[in-house]
Each structure stands twice: as structure tokens, then as C-alpha cells.
Design a protein around this motif. Structure first.
Motif, PDB file in Angstrom:
ATOM      1  N   THR A   3       0.842  -1.195   0.000  1.00 27.35           N
ATOM      2  CA  THR A   3       0.000   0.000   0.000  1.00 27.35           C
ATOM      3  C   THR A   3       0.873   1.239   0.000  1.00 27.35           C
ATOM      4  OG1 THR A   3      -0.124   0.017   2.415  1.00 27.35           O
ATOM      5  CG2 THR A   3      -1.861  -1.174   1.226  1.00 27.35           C
ATOM      6  N   PHE A   4       0.273   2.348  -0.415  1.00 25.42           N
ATOM      7  CA  PHE A   4       0.958   3.627  -0.473  1.00 25.42           C
ATOM      8  C   PHE A   4       0.208   4.618   0.408  1.00 25.42           C
ATOM      9  CE2 PHE A   4       2.013   1.423  -4.354  1.00 25.42           C
ATOM     10  CZ  PHE A   4       3.361   1.699  -4.546  1.00 25.42           C
ATOM     11  N   PRO A   5       0.913   5.618   0.940  1.00 24.21           N
ATOM     12  CA  PRO A   5       0.243   6.647   1.742  1.00 24.21           C
ATOM     13  C   PRO A   5      -0.617   7.549   0.856  1.00 24.21           C
ATOM     14  CG  PRO A   5       2.552   7.193   1.455  1.00 24.21           C
ATOM     15  CD  PRO A   5       2.371   5.814   0.876  1.00 24.21           C
ATOM     16  N   LEU A   6      -1.673   6.978   0.366  1.00 25.07           N
ATOM     17  CA  LEU A   6      -2.593   7.599  -0.584  1.00 25.07           C
ATOM     18  C   LEU A   6      -4.007   7.399  -0.071  1.00 25.07           C
ATOM     19  CD1 LEU A   6      -3.115   8.686  -3.629  1.00 25.07           C
ATOM     20  CD2 LEU A   6      -3.477   6.257  -4.149  1.00 25.07           C
ATOM     21  N   THR A   7      -4.843   8.431  -0.196  1.00 21.01           N
ATOM     22  CA  THR A   7      -6.257   8.313   0.166  1.00 21.01           C
ATOM     23  C   THR A   7      -7.112   8.335  -1.093  1.00 21.01           C
ATOM     24  OG1 THR A   7      -5.968   9.356   2.334  1.00 21.01           O
ATOM     25  CG2 THR A   7      -8.187   9.353   1.414  1.00 21.01           C
ATOM     26  N   LEU A   8      -7.913   7.307  -1.270  1.00 19.86           N
ATOM     27  CA  LEU A   8      -8.926   7.303  -2.322  1.00 19.86           C
ATOM     28  C   LEU A   8     -10.172   7.974  -1.762  1.00 19.86           C
ATOM     29  CD1 LEU A   8     -10.334   6.377  -4.969  1.00 19.86           C
ATOM     30  CD2 LEU A   8     -10.844   4.214  -3.780  1.00 19.86           C
ATOM     31  N   VAL A   9     -10.667   8.998  -2.450  1.00 15.10           N
ATOM     32  CA  VAL A   9     -11.867   9.723  -2.021  1.00 15.10           C
ATOM     33  C   VAL A   9     -12.971   9.517  -3.047  1.00 15.10           C
ATOM     34  CG1 VAL A   9     -12.898  11.993  -1.659  1.00 15.10           C
ATOM     35  CG2 VAL A   9     -10.669  11.471  -0.670  1.00 15.10           C
ATOM     36  N   ILE A  35     -17.463   9.986   1.199  1.00 17.31           N
ATOM     37  CA  ILE A  35     -18.271  11.071   1.750  1.00 17.31           C
ATOM     38  C   ILE A  35     -19.671  10.907   1.192  1.00 17.31           C
ATOM     39  CG2 ILE A  35     -18.524  13.556   2.020  1.00 17.31           C
ATOM     40  CD1 ILE A  35     -15.989  12.416   3.277  1.00 17.31           C
ATOM     41  N   ASP A  36     -20.588  10.496   2.036  1.00 12.82           N
ATOM     42  CA  ASP A  36     -21.949  10.183   1.602  1.00 12.82           C
ATOM     43  C   ASP A  36     -22.908  11.292   2.029  1.00 12.82           C
ATOM     44  OD1 ASP A  36     -23.738   7.875   0.491  1.00 12.82           O
ATOM     45  OD2 ASP A  36     -24.766   8.613   2.284  1.00 12.82           O
ATOM     46  N   SER A  37     -23.792  11.677   1.121  1.00  9.95           N
ATOM     47  CA  SER A  37     -24.703  12.797   1.387  1.00  9.95           C
ATOM     48  C   SER A  37     -26.127  12.351   1.702  1.00  9.95           C
ATOM     49  CB  SER A  37     -24.700  13.774   0.205  1.00  9.95           C
ATOM     50  OG  SER A  37     -25.038  13.123  -1.010  1.00  9.95           O
ATOM     51  N   GLY A  38     -26.269  11.154   2.275  1.00 10.78           N
ATOM     52  CA  GLY A  38     -27.586  10.727   2.723  1.00 10.78           C
ATOM     53  C   GLY A  38     -28.213   9.624   1.908  1.00 10.78           C
ATOM     54  N   GLY A  51     -13.944  -1.837   2.798  1.00  5.34           N
ATOM     55  CA  GLY A  51     -12.770  -1.213   3.390  1.00  5.34           C
ATOM     56  C   GLY A  51     -12.771   0.286   3.488  1.00  5.34           C
ATOM     57  N   ALA A  52     -13.906   0.933   3.267  1.00  7.94           N
ATOM     58  CA  ALA A  52     -13.938   2.398   3.291  1.00  7.94           C
ATOM     59  C   ALA A  52     -14.380   2.923   4.649  1.00  7.94           C
ATOM     60  CB  ALA A  52     -14.871   2.928   2.208  1.00  7.94           C
ATOM     61  N   ARG A  53     -13.826   4.071   5.003  1.00 10.63           N
ATOM     62  CA  ARG A  53     -14.349   4.855   6.121  1.00 10.63           C
ATOM     63  C   ARG A  53     -15.400   5.790   5.536  1.00 10.63           C
ATOM     64  NH1 ARG A  53     -12.423   9.941   8.657  1.00 10.63           N
ATOM     65  NH2 ARG A  53     -10.655   9.920   7.210  1.00 10.63           N
ATOM     66  N   VAL A  54     -16.591   5.762   6.095  1.00  4.90           N
ATOM     67  CA  VAL A  54     -17.700   6.539   5.552  1.00  4.90           C
ATOM     68  C   VAL A  54     -18.021   7.695   6.493  1.00  4.90           C
ATOM     69  CG1 VAL A  54     -20.087   6.510   4.745  1.00  4.90           C
ATOM     70  CG2 VAL A  54     -18.622   4.494   4.409  1.00  4.90           C
ATOM     71  N   VAL A  55     -18.101   8.886   5.922  1.00  4.74           N
ATOM     72  CA  VAL A  55     -18.457  10.095   6.667  1.00  4.74           C
ATOM     73  C   VAL A  55     -19.678  10.717   6.004  1.00  4.74           C
ATOM     74  CG1 VAL A  55     -17.726  12.416   7.377  1.00  4.74           C
ATOM     75  CG2 VAL A  55     -16.092  10.513   7.392  1.00  4.74           C
ATOM     76  N   LEU A  72     -10.477  15.768   5.418  1.00  2.29           N
ATOM     77  CA  LEU A  72     -10.588  14.579   6.274  1.00  2.29           C
ATOM     78  C   LEU A  72      -9.592  13.488   5.915  1.00  2.29           C
ATOM     79  CD1 LEU A  72     -14.471  14.201   6.516  1.00  2.29           C
ATOM     80  CD2 LEU A  72     -12.933  15.434   8.051  1.00  2.29           C
ATOM     81  N   CYS A  73      -8.808  13.698   4.867  1.00  2.03           N
ATOM     82  CA  CYS A  73      -7.908  12.646   4.399  1.00  2.03           C
ATOM     83  C   CYS A  73      -6.719  12.484   5.342  1.00  2.03           C
ATOM     84  CB  CYS A  73      -7.407  12.977   2.994  1.00  2.03           C
ATOM     85  SG  CYS A  73      -8.706  12.933   1.744  1.00  2.03           S
ATOM     86  N   ALA A  74      -6.359  11.245   5.607  1.00  3.13           N
ATOM     87  CA  ALA A  74      -5.224  10.960   6.479  1.00  3.13           C
ATOM     88  C   ALA A  74      -3.893  11.116   5.763  1.00  3.13           C
ATOM     89  CB  ALA A  74      -5.354   9.537   7.029  1.00  3.13           C
ATOM     90  N   ASN A  75      -3.922  11.135   4.436  1.00  3.45           N
ATOM     91  CA  ASN A  75      -2.687  11.210   3.654  1.00  3.45           C
ATOM     92  C   ASN A  75      -2.680  12.460   2.785  1.00  3.45           C
ATOM     93  OD1 ASN A  75      -1.636   8.405   4.303  1.00  3.45           O
ATOM     94  ND2 ASN A  75      -3.636   7.914   3.427  1.00  3.45           N
TER      95      ASN A  75
END
Length: 271
Positions: A3-9, A35-38, A51-55, A72-75
């Protein structure tokens, strides 16, 4: 796979049919952020399962929603995809080869090439659908999205490289989806024009359909894709004309703006 220090958005709203394919196409991303809008389907659950973090974030418009996601990205390096887009295996390999060098550089971004699947098959000749250059890989401190409600773009300074292999875009599974998108995108564009007090130029409208059709069908080689190319060119011309007619209506009758917003929301075309 390393893995790479990359964030998929990925920004989503009712994308249960697409989100798994999108997320799974980037197995080397250290973080996957949705990023989910409802969504009221299973988009959130499927994204988490893959495997996604959902906000959750109420819809802000395409540009603002992407800029919110960036915070919000960690990378620091980010890959932005829409839910109906996914990396080809060739691009996944190329990214794994190129990312170490890109991440070590002072570059703000990189262009990727997007190929479009329309009516169940890839477009072969129509230029905007074959290898269209799009800035989707970027460093969060060196680039940001424009604040446009629709047709947002990544803004940065300097010259950046372009990767060769494409990613795929499944463009509207049916013509019904396409027409609904025309309604929504037209309304968003008109709201931007209205905010900027853009002049109304209705005198252009009688010529606009023909000029847009000729550009897309002939100059952009749509005719080489047969009837699918004709349909894309026709739809592009309709979109160009309709959004200007709609903007004229808004300027003539401002009350039509909230009434249209209510109707689009009621029919779940907008949110």
C-alpha cells in the motif's frame, strides 16, 4: 499488494450498484474515504464492507463536497474518483510504479486519462470519451477544487505529468439516467450563473444547438461511433440549449428557482 500513503476519495449518494467496483479497483490505497450525502440504499454498508471509512456530509455542491473530503484525508496525496468510475488493471499497475516518484516530488497533481463506457460499450472515437485528461491525483496542500456546484475542476499551478493508462467511466446506464442528469446539472449550473449575475444571452440560443452538435458530432469525431456518437452529440446540444433557456426563466421569474428546487428534490433528482 503493497500500500501507499494515498487516500482514495469517493463522494456518493445512492451508489450501491457502483461503489464496490470503484473501491476494489484501488487496492493499494492506504485509506479509502467515502463522503456520503444521505444515501437511502445500501451504499454505506457496501462501502464499509469494502474497506472504506464513511463520513456523512449533507450535499454542498460538487466542488465544496470534494474540498470538504480533502480536509478529512489521512494522507497528503489523494486520488479522487466518482462512484461510477474505476481504475483499469493497467492504470493500477502504472500508478504503483509511478507513485513513489510522484510522492517524493514537489508536483501538485497529475493527470489521468478517462475512457467512457456508453450504452454498455466503450466509445472508440468520440474525443471527450476516449482518453480525456482529468486532474484526479493531487497533493492536498498544493491543489484544491473550484467551488462550482457542478463541472468543478482541480486548481493548481505549474505543469504536471499525465499517466498513460486509462480509468473507466460508466456514463449513465440508460438514456433516462442521462436526461435526469441533464436536468440536475442544468439547474446547478444556472444557480452558479445566477449567483454571479451572469448576463442572459438568449440571442445565442438559436445557433447554439447547431454549433454544439457540429462540434461534438464532427470535430470531436462522434460520427465515427455510429448512432451512439449521434446520441451523445444530440444530448450535448440539448444540454447546451436547455440550461440557457432555464437561466433565462430564472432571471425573468426568480420564483421559479425555489419551485424547481422543490420539484427536483421531491423526485429525488436533486438533494
Amino acid at each position: 499488494m503493497p500500500t501507499f500513503p494515498l487516500t482514495l476519495v469517493v463522494i456518493t449518494h445512492n451508489e450501491v450498484e457502483n461503489i464496490a467496483r470503484c473501491l476494489d479497483s484501488v487496492p493499494f490505497a492506504a485509506e479509502k474515504l467515502v463522503i456520503d450525502s444521505g444515501s437511502d440504499d445500501d451504499t454505506v454498508a457496501v462501502a464499509q464492507d469494502h474497506g472504506a471509512r464513511v463520513v456523512h456530509q449533507d450535499w454542498l455542491g460538487f466542488g465544496p463536497q470534494r474540498n470538504f473530503a480533502t480536509t478529512l484525508c489521512a494522507n497528503p496525496w489523494i486520488l479522487a474518483l466518482d462512484a461510477d468510475e474505476y481504475l483499469t488493471p493497467e492504470l493500477a499497475i502504472e500508478l504503483q510504479q509511478r507513485l513513489p516518484e510522484l510522492m517524493a516530488s514537489k508536483l501538485p497533481a497529475a493527470y489521468l486519462r478517462r475512457s467512457t463506457v456508453f450504452m454498455g460499450a466503450p466509445m472508440r472515437w468520440y474525443r471527450p470519451a476516449v482518453g480525456e485528461k482529468m486532474a484526479r491525483l493531487y497533493h492536498r496542500d498544493r491543489a484544491r477544487w473550484s467551488d462550482a456546484r457542478v463541472h468543478e475542476s482541480l486548481c493548481f499551478d505549474g505543469t504536471v505529468p499525465t499517466l498513460r493508462a486509462p480509468f473507466n467511466h460508466v456514463n449513465n446506464p440508460t438514456l433516462v439516467h442521462k436526461q435526469l442528469k441533464v436536468l440536475r446539472y442544468s439547474e446547478l449550473k444556472c444557480r452558479d450563473w445566477n449567483d454571479k449575475n451572469k448576463p442572459v444571452r438568449m440571442w445565442q440560443t438559436p445557433f447554439l444547438f447547431l454549433l454544439t452538435f457540429v462540434k461534438d458530432y464532427f470535430l470531436r469525431l462522434g460520427f465515427l461511433d455510429g448512432w451512439r456518437g449521434y446520441l451523445i452529440a444530440h444530448t450535448a446540444a440539448v444540454y447546451a440549449v436547455y440550461k440557457r433557456m432555464r437561466y433565462y426563466e430564472i432571471r425573468q421569474n426568480p420564483e421559479s428557482l425555489p419551485r424547481a428546487a422543490t420539484a427536483l428534490t421531491r423526485h429525488q433528482i436533486d438533494r
